[in-house]
Design a protein around this motif. Structure first.
Motif, short mmCIF file in Angstrom:
data_model
loop_
_atom_site.label_atom_id
_atom_site.label_comp_id
_atom_site.label_asym_id
_atom_site.label_seq_id
_atom_site.Cartn_x
_atom_site.Cartn_y
_atom_site.Cartn_z
N ASP A 299 0.82 -1.21 0.00
CA ASP A 299 0.00 0.00 0.00
C ASP A 299 0.86 1.26 0.00
OD1 ASP A 299 -2.75 1.45 0.89
OD2 ASP A 299 -1.11 2.22 2.11
N SER A 300 1.83 1.34 0.92
CA SER A 300 2.63 2.54 1.05
C SER A 300 3.93 2.21 1.78
CB SER A 300 1.86 3.63 1.81
OG SER A 300 1.38 3.15 3.04
N VAL A 301 4.95 3.05 1.55
CA VAL A 301 6.27 2.84 2.13
C VAL A 301 6.70 4.12 2.84
CG1 VAL A 301 8.68 2.30 1.64
CG2 VAL A 301 6.87 1.19 0.32
N TRP A 302 7.23 3.96 4.07
CA TRP A 302 7.60 5.09 4.91
C TRP A 302 9.00 4.90 5.45
CZ3 TRP A 302 3.46 8.57 5.35
CH2 TRP A 302 2.21 8.08 4.96
N SER A 303 9.67 6.00 5.77
CA SER A 303 10.96 5.92 6.44
C SER A 303 10.75 5.60 7.91
CB SER A 303 11.71 7.24 6.29
OG SER A 303 11.06 8.26 7.05
N LEU A 304 11.84 5.23 8.60
CA LEU A 304 11.74 4.96 10.03
C LEU A 304 11.23 6.19 10.77
CD1 LEU A 304 12.37 2.75 12.17
CD2 LEU A 304 14.59 3.86 12.50
N GLU A 305 11.67 7.37 10.32
CA GLU A 305 11.24 8.61 10.95
C GLU A 305 9.75 8.88 10.77
OE1 GLU A 305 15.50 8.51 10.46
OE2 GLU A 305 13.88 8.22 9.01
N GLU A 306 9.13 8.22 9.81
CA GLU A 306 7.70 8.41 9.53
C GLU A 306 6.83 7.29 10.09
OE1 GLU A 306 7.69 10.64 5.22
OE2 GLU A 306 8.31 8.53 5.25
N GLY A 317 -7.91 2.66 7.97
CA GLY A 317 -8.79 1.72 7.29
C GLY A 317 -8.87 1.95 5.79
N GLU A 318 -8.08 2.86 5.25
CA GLU A 318 -8.15 3.20 3.84
C GLU A 318 -7.15 2.42 2.99
OE1 GLU A 318 -7.47 7.36 3.68
OE2 GLU A 318 -9.34 7.90 4.67
N ARG A 319 -6.25 1.70 3.64
CA ARG A 319 -5.17 1.07 2.89
C ARG A 319 -5.66 -0.14 2.11
NH1 ARG A 319 -5.84 -1.89 7.02
NH2 ARG A 319 -4.95 -3.98 7.17
N SER A 320 -4.92 -0.46 1.07
CA SER A 320 -5.06 -1.74 0.37
C SER A 320 -3.68 -2.37 0.37
CB SER A 320 -5.57 -1.55 -1.05
OG SER A 320 -6.90 -1.09 -1.07
N GLY A 321 -3.51 -3.48 1.06
CA GLY A 321 -2.21 -4.12 1.12
C GLY A 321 -1.38 -3.65 2.29
N ALA A 322 -0.11 -3.98 2.22
CA ALA A 322 0.78 -3.80 3.35
C ALA A 322 1.33 -2.38 3.44
CB ALA A 322 1.95 -4.79 3.26
N VAL A 323 1.54 -1.94 4.66
CA VAL A 323 2.21 -0.68 4.95
C VAL A 323 3.62 -1.02 5.44
CG1 VAL A 323 2.22 1.38 6.40
CG2 VAL A 323 0.06 0.52 5.45
N ILE A 324 4.64 -0.40 4.84
CA ILE A 324 6.02 -0.77 5.10
C ILE A 324 6.80 0.41 5.66
CG2 ILE A 324 8.17 -1.62 4.06
CD1 ILE A 324 5.91 -3.67 4.02
N VAL A 325 7.58 0.14 6.71
CA VAL A 325 8.57 1.08 7.24
C VAL A 325 9.94 0.55 6.88
CG1 VAL A 325 9.61 1.99 9.36
CG2 VAL A 325 7.12 1.94 9.11
N GLN A 326 10.87 1.43 6.56
CA GLN A 326 12.20 1.01 6.11
C GLN A 326 13.28 1.40 7.11
OE1 GLN A 326 12.56 1.24 1.48
NE2 GLN A 326 11.66 3.17 2.16
N PRO A 327 13.55 0.58 8.11
CA PRO A 327 14.62 0.90 9.06
C PRO A 327 15.98 1.02 8.38
CG PRO A 327 13.20 -0.79 9.96
CD PRO A 327 12.82 -0.62 8.52
N GLY A 328 16.22 0.15 7.39
CA GLY A 328 17.50 0.16 6.70
C GLY A 328 17.52 0.96 5.43
N GLY A 329 16.39 1.59 5.09
CA GLY A 329 16.34 2.43 3.91
C GLY A 329 16.43 1.71 2.59
N ALA A 330 16.02 0.43 2.54
CA ALA A 330 16.12 -0.34 1.29
C ALA A 330 15.16 0.20 0.24
CB ALA A 330 15.80 -1.79 1.57
#
Length: 330
Positions: A299-306, A317-330
């Protein structure tokens, strides 16, 4: 290492802290993973909010799912696993260290080799959604040659359930969604018939599609809210496997109409499955990934700070699919 944590439960903006913590070291039977992507699931935000009861630990680094590279192994773990790309599950269940950090330590069997063709973001979206979907589909013997109804086919679990059911040989897969955009997502996942429950009568649509026979198996996101319609749609000897019931927490139902048709009601709670069920899920998910028949929806990708915004996205409740945080910034 950088990490997100909380020591009290409450709104994300109030309790989530970003800072430095000591890097954990693997103990016997454990691996340390450099986390490149961390999946944010509804269970993660419910535990943080207090909706699932008090905290199991005094300080919680959240998120059960993730993906990255093994950087260290503990006693009893094959050193050949060093440098292995892996997807992670159940990292935070009754443990301090979840995946919302640059390094996560967890049992070696909870770090599964990630096929080369699967990105770390997709890997972080596998754990809870794909394994819940697998258990819901295989809790009563599998779905080969059966007609399956997946409610909420554009959600993370529903999307995985459609794909795994197709991989497992289901004869027909019907799903429900709430919009045209979500219908497109479900169709792309492999659903044979998509019903917009805001515009159509689900019972009428399913019975018309099945010539009145109903469905053999239901993967249910909302047991209490949908039980009345499910009771009309489930065929004799069928199974209703549910992994959520938010609108009605304590459903009431007519017992005998279901009993007289030998209907099985099966609750699915991923954290409590047996080692054998867990191993079966991992093996089948790996096979489906390698066959190109399982691709998690992001659904969406965010930085660790976000991370606060990522939690709020899940809670919207608006998302479709997974929400991802990137601790390693990949």
């Amino acid at each position: 290492m950088k990490a997100i944590w909380y020591e009290t439960q409450g709104p994300a903006s109030d309790v989530l802290t970003l800072g430095e913590r000591a890097e954990p070291l693997p103990g016997p039977g454990e691996v340390a993973v450099t986390v490149q992507a961390s999946g944010v699931n509804p269970s993660d935000v419910k535990i943080r909010s207090g909706a699932r009861g008090p905290m199991a630990v005094d300080l919680q680094i959240p998120h059960s799912d993730g993906a990255g590279v093994i950087k260290a192994v503990g006693e009893g773990v094959d050193p050949a696993r060093l440098g292995e790309r892996v997807w992670l599950f159940s990292a935070a269940y009754k443990r301090v260290g979840g995946t919302c950090a640059e390094v996560c330590v967890l049992p070696a069997e909870h770090a599964v080799p990630l096929p080369d063709q699967i990105s770390v973001k997709a890997g972080a979206a596998l754990g809870i959604p794909a394994m819940t979907a697998h258990r819901a589909l295989f809790c009563n013997g599998g779905v080969a040659d059966k007609t399956v109804l997946v409610t909420g086919g554009a959600g993370a679990v529903g999307h995985s359930a459609i794909q795994i059911a197709k991989w497992a040989g289901a004869e027909k897969i019907i799903t429900t969604v709430s919009s045209a955009a979500k219908a497109a997502i479900a169709m792309a996942a492999g659903a044979d018939h998509v019903i917009n429950y805001r515009q159509q009568d689900v019972v009428e649509a399913v019975l018309a599609d099945t010539q009145g026979a109903g469905v053999d198996h239901i993967v249910e996101v909302e047991l209490g809210g949908n039980l009345a319609q499910s009771a009309q749609l489930i065929a004799e000897h069928g199974t209703i496997a549910w992994y959520g019931s938010e609108s009605v927490r304590e459903p009431v139902f007519a017992a005998y109409p279901l009993m007289f048709r030998n209907i099985t009601l099966h609750g699915v709670f991923l954290y409590a499955i047996t080692p054998e069920q867990r191993a079966s899920a991992v093996a089948d998910i790996t096979s489906a990934l390698e066959a190109g028949l399982l691709r998690p929806l992001i659904d969406s990708v965010w930085s660790l700070e976000e991370t606060v915004k990522a939690h709020e996205r899940v809670e919207s409740g608006e998302r479709s699919g997974a929400v991802i945080v990137q601790p390693g910034g990949a």
